[in-house]
Every structure is written in structure tokens, then in C-alpha cells.
Design a protein around this motif. Structure first.
Motif, PDB file in Angstrom:
ATOM      1  N   PRO A  24     -62.242 -10.097 113.565  1.00  0.00           N
ATOM      2  CA  PRO A  24     -62.466 -11.459 114.043  1.00  0.00           C
ATOM      3  C   PRO A  24     -61.664 -12.507 113.281  1.00  0.00           C
ATOM      4  N   LEU A  25     -61.171 -13.490 114.020  1.00  0.00           N
ATOM      5  CA  LEU A  25     -60.456 -14.614 113.416  1.00  0.00           C
ATOM      6  C   LEU A  25     -61.410 -15.717 112.987  1.00  0.00           C
ATOM      7  N   MET A  26     -62.508 -15.860 113.721  1.00  0.00           N
ATOM      8  CA  MET A  26     -63.443 -16.945 113.460  1.00  0.00           C
ATOM      9  C   MET A  26     -64.861 -16.379 113.404  1.00  0.00           C
ATOM     10  N   HIS A  27     -65.722 -17.019 112.659  1.00  0.00           N
ATOM     11  CA  HIS A  27     -67.106 -16.590 112.590  1.00  0.00           C
ATOM     12  C   HIS A  27     -67.992 -17.611 113.298  1.00  0.00           C
ATOM     13  N   PHE A  28     -69.277 -17.559 113.074  1.00  0.00           N
ATOM     14  CA  PHE A  28     -70.271 -18.408 113.731  1.00  0.00           C
ATOM     15  C   PHE A  28     -70.274 -18.235 115.246  1.00  0.00           C
ATOM     16  N   GLY A  29     -69.928 -17.040 115.727  1.00  0.00           N
ATOM     17  CA  GLY A  29     -70.015 -16.740 117.147  1.00  0.00           C
ATOM     18  C   GLY A  29     -68.800 -17.098 117.970  1.00  0.00           C
ATOM     19  N   HIS A  30     -67.724 -17.512 117.333  1.00  0.00           N
ATOM     20  CA  HIS A  30     -66.513 -17.846 118.081  1.00  0.00           C
ATOM     21  C   HIS A  30     -65.654 -16.617 118.374  1.00  0.00           C
ATOM     22  N   SER A  31     -65.950 -15.512 117.716  1.00  0.00           N
ATOM     23  CA  SER A  31     -65.248 -14.253 117.954  1.00  0.00           C
ATOM     24  C   SER A  31     -66.276 -13.142 118.037  1.00  0.00           C
ATOM     25  N   TYR A  32     -65.968 -12.100 118.811  1.00  0.00           N
ATOM     26  CA  TYR A  32     -66.840 -10.942 118.882  1.00  0.00           C
ATOM     27  C   TYR A  32     -66.620 -10.075 117.650  1.00  0.00           C
ATOM     28  N   THR A  33     -67.568  -9.213 117.372  1.00  0.00           N
ATOM     29  CA  THR A  33     -67.441  -8.294 116.252  1.00  0.00           C
ATOM     30  C   THR A  33     -67.816  -6.895 116.695  1.00  0.00           C
ATOM     31  N   ARG A  34     -67.274  -5.913 116.014  1.00  0.00           N
ATOM     32  CA  ARG A  34     -67.670  -4.522 116.229  1.00  0.00           C
ATOM     33  C   ARG A  34     -68.752  -4.186 115.221  1.00  0.00           C
ATOM     34  N   PHE A  35     -69.282  -2.973 115.328  1.00  0.00           N
ATOM     35  CA  PHE A  35     -70.271  -2.493 114.374  1.00  0.00           C
ATOM     36  C   PHE A  35     -69.575  -1.645 113.315  1.00  0.00           C
ATOM     37  N   PRO A  36     -69.845  -1.778 112.063  1.00  0.00           N
ATOM     38  CA  PRO A  36     -70.691  -2.784 111.446  1.00  0.00           C
ATOM     39  C   PRO A  36     -70.029  -4.160 111.476  1.00  0.00           C
ATOM     40  N   PHE A  37     -70.796  -5.184 111.127  1.00  0.00           N
ATOM     41  CA  PHE A  37     -70.312  -6.551 111.154  1.00  0.00           C
ATOM     42  C   PHE A  37     -68.981  -6.639 110.413  1.00  0.00           C
ATOM     43  N   GLN A  38     -67.948  -7.170 111.077  1.00  0.00           N
ATOM     44  CA  GLN A  38     -66.593  -7.072 110.555  1.00  0.00           C
ATOM     45  C   GLN A  38     -66.176  -8.217 109.646  1.00  0.00           C
ATOM     46  N   TRP A  39     -66.848  -9.355 109.739  1.00  0.00           N
ATOM     47  CA  TRP A  39     -66.318 -10.548 109.079  1.00  0.00           C
ATOM     48  C   TRP A  39     -66.000 -10.323 107.594  1.00  0.00           C
ATOM     49  N   PRO A  40     -66.923  -9.693 106.819  1.00  0.00           N
ATOM     50  CA  PRO A  40     -66.602  -9.529 105.395  1.00  0.00           C
ATOM     51  C   PRO A  40     -65.455  -8.561 105.133  1.00  0.00           C
ATOM     52  N   GLU A  41     -65.096  -7.742 106.120  1.00  0.00           N
ATOM     53  CA  GLU A  41     -64.067  -6.725 105.929  1.00  0.00           C
ATOM     54  C   GLU A  41     -62.699  -7.135 106.454  1.00  0.00           C
ATOM     55  N   THR A  42     -62.603  -8.272 107.119  1.00  0.00           N
ATOM     56  CA  THR A  42     -61.313  -8.664 107.692  1.00  0.00           C
ATOM     57  C   THR A  42     -60.365  -9.136 106.592  1.00  0.00           C
ATOM     58  N   PRO A  43     -59.054  -8.932 106.807  1.00  0.00           N
ATOM     59  CA  PRO A  43     -58.098  -9.342 105.785  1.00  0.00           C
ATOM     60  C   PRO A  43     -57.957 -10.859 105.710  1.00  0.00           C
ATOM     61  N   TRP A  44     -57.581 -11.356 104.553  1.00  0.00           N
ATOM     62  CA  TRP A  44     -57.260 -12.760 104.395  1.00  0.00           C
ATOM     63  C   TRP A  44     -55.921 -13.017 105.069  1.00  0.00           C
ATOM     64  N   PRO A  45     -55.648 -14.262 105.466  1.00  0.00           N
ATOM     65  CA  PRO A  45     -54.387 -14.533 106.190  1.00  0.00           C
ATOM     66  C   PRO A  45     -53.142 -14.048 105.458  1.00  0.00           C
ATOM     67  N   TRP A  46     -53.113 -14.084 104.129  1.00  0.00           N
ATOM     68  CA  TRP A  46     -51.928 -13.665 103.399  1.00  0.00           C
ATOM     69  C   TRP A  46     -51.844 -12.137 103.275  1.00  0.00           C
ATOM     70  N   GLN A  47     -52.894 -11.442 103.707  1.00  0.00           N
ATOM     71  CA  GLN A  47     -52.879  -9.982 103.676  1.00  0.00           C
ATOM     72  C   GLN A  47     -52.403  -9.381 104.985  1.00  0.00           C
ATOM     73  N   VAL A  48     -52.233 -10.201 105.995  1.00  0.00           N
ATOM     74  CA  VAL A  48     -51.839  -9.695 107.318  1.00  0.00           C
ATOM     75  C   VAL A  48     -50.328  -9.681 107.426  1.00  0.00           C
TER      76      VAL A  48
END
Length: 77
Positions: free
Chosen positions: A53-77
Motif C-alpha cells: 500500500p502507498l497510503m494508509h487510513f483506508g486509502h489503499s487496500y491491503t493483503r493479509f497480513p496487514f502490509q503497512w508496517p512491511e512496505t518499503p520506504w520511498p528511498w528503498q524502492v
């Protein structure tokens, strides 16, 4: 690369939005805005499929398990 492309499209959308605030009947600008909005949606969907997900607070969908804490930082992409 996708993130840089997304930033370019976002910049153009902000500029067009500001222009349209003072020129609300410019049909060509409205068409360009809508085309870029569609392009943005496609780029963000492709990015999220690859990196999460690019955005949190419901602006993006997530897979299981919740992906937000595992997504890369912008400089890691």
C-alpha cells in the motif's frame, strides 16, 4: 522508477488543479486532468501490487497480513 513517475503525475495534477481553480471552464485542461488522474490510478495500482500500500487510513487496500508496517520506504524502492 514507478514512484518517480507517480511523483511527476502528482505534480502535474496539483498544477492543473490550481489552474482549474481559476479557469473552471477550460475543457482542454479538464480533459488533461482527468487523463492524468486515470494514469495516476493505474501507476499507483501497479506500484501497490508490487510493493504494498502507498497510503494508509483506508486509502489503499491491503493483503493479509496487514502490509503497512512491511512496505518499503520511498528511498528503498
Amino acid at each position: 522508477m514507478q514512484l518517480e513517475q507517480l511523483q511527476k503525475v502528482d505534480f502535474a495534477l496539483v498544477e492543473l488543479n490550481l489552474y482549474l481553480d481559476t479557469h473552471p471552464t477550460d475543457m482542454q485542461a479538464i480533459q488533461q486532468f482527468n487523463q492524468l488522474a486515470q494514469t495516476r490510478r493505474q501507476i499507483s495500482q501497479d506500484f501497490e501490487l508490487k510493493y504494498g500500500p502507498l497510503m494508509h487510513f483506508g486509502h489503499s487496500y491491503t493483503r493479509f497480513p496487514f502490509q503497512w508496517p512491511e512496505t518499503p520506504w520511498p528511498w528503498q524502492v
